[in-house]
Write an enzyme that holds these catalytic residues in place. Structure first.
Site, PDB file in Angstrom:
ATOM      1  N   CYS A  36       0.839  -1.196   0.000  1.00 46.01           N
ATOM      2  CA  CYS A  36       0.000   0.000   0.000  1.00 46.01           C
ATOM      3  C   CYS A  36       0.877   1.250   0.000  1.00 46.01           C
ATOM      4  O   CYS A  36       1.563   1.523   0.988  1.00 46.01           O
ATOM      5  CB  CYS A  36      -0.888  -0.012   1.241  1.00 46.01           C
ATOM      6  SG  CYS A  36      -1.734   1.530   1.575  1.00 46.01           S
ATOM      7  N   CYS A  73       0.399   3.609   2.903  1.00 42.24           N
ATOM      8  CA  CYS A  73       0.967   3.082   4.149  1.00 42.24           C
ATOM      9  C   CYS A  73       2.465   3.351   4.223  1.00 42.24           C
ATOM     10  O   CYS A  73       2.993   3.707   5.284  1.00 42.24           O
ATOM     11  CB  CYS A  73       0.691   1.590   4.276  1.00 42.24           C
ATOM     12  SG  CYS A  73      -1.071   1.178   4.329  1.00 42.24           S
TER      13      CYS A  73
END
Length: 160
Positions: A82, A85
């Protein structure tokens, strides 16, 4: 935004360095100089089942806990699949260590991309106390009650 019920100002931030510090009963808005100095433990729950089986005990009063949800690391790169993230991780860790060094932080990887993306019945999405819809997500609980949540872009904003 703080949900500590001591002020209700739409311009206020949740407390990772934002406004109105010191005015909230939730404890998140204390000035950094008033915080204890012991290192805050980061603990990883490798699988959703590991967290969910102990969630009620983890959130039981008294005390506080932070839950950090993110995409699991790709074994080849060592980074989360991600991109949000990856961007948010250093910002969140620095803010947590600076502002809440005494609060345990549970790292909760959501799994590989195929286990999270477009999976409506993921256990973190369905759990009534978590309701995680996007990652990264940081949830702050005090005495078993959610008092704050940062989601996606807010996690990468040091002023959020």
């Amino acid at each position: 935004m703080c949900r500590g019920n001591t002020w209700n100002d739409s311009s206020a931030t949740w407390g990772l360095g934002g406004t109105r510090e010191g005015n909230c009963r939730c404890g998140w808005h204390r000035s950094p100089g008033s915080l204890p100095s012991p290192p805050m433990p980061f603990t990883r729950h490798a699988e959703p089942a590991a967290l969910l089986t102990s969630l009620d005990a983890t959130l039981a009063p008294p005390g506080e806990v932070l839950l950090l949800f993110f995409g699991s690391e790709d074994p080849d790169s060592g980074e989360s699949w991600c991109p949000d993230c990856v961007t948010a991780d250093p910002v969140l860790r620095a803010a947590i260590k600076r502002l809440r060094p005494d609060a345990p932080c549970l790292e909760c990887p959501v799994g590989v991309r195929s286990a999270w993306k477009q999976v409506a019945d993921h256990s973190y999405r369905l759990h009534p106390r978590l309701r995680v819809q996007r990652i990264p997500t940081l949830i702050h609980f005090i005495n078993g009650c959610e008092v704050g949540r940062l989601v996606e872009g807010d996690c990468a904003d040091p002023d959020a």
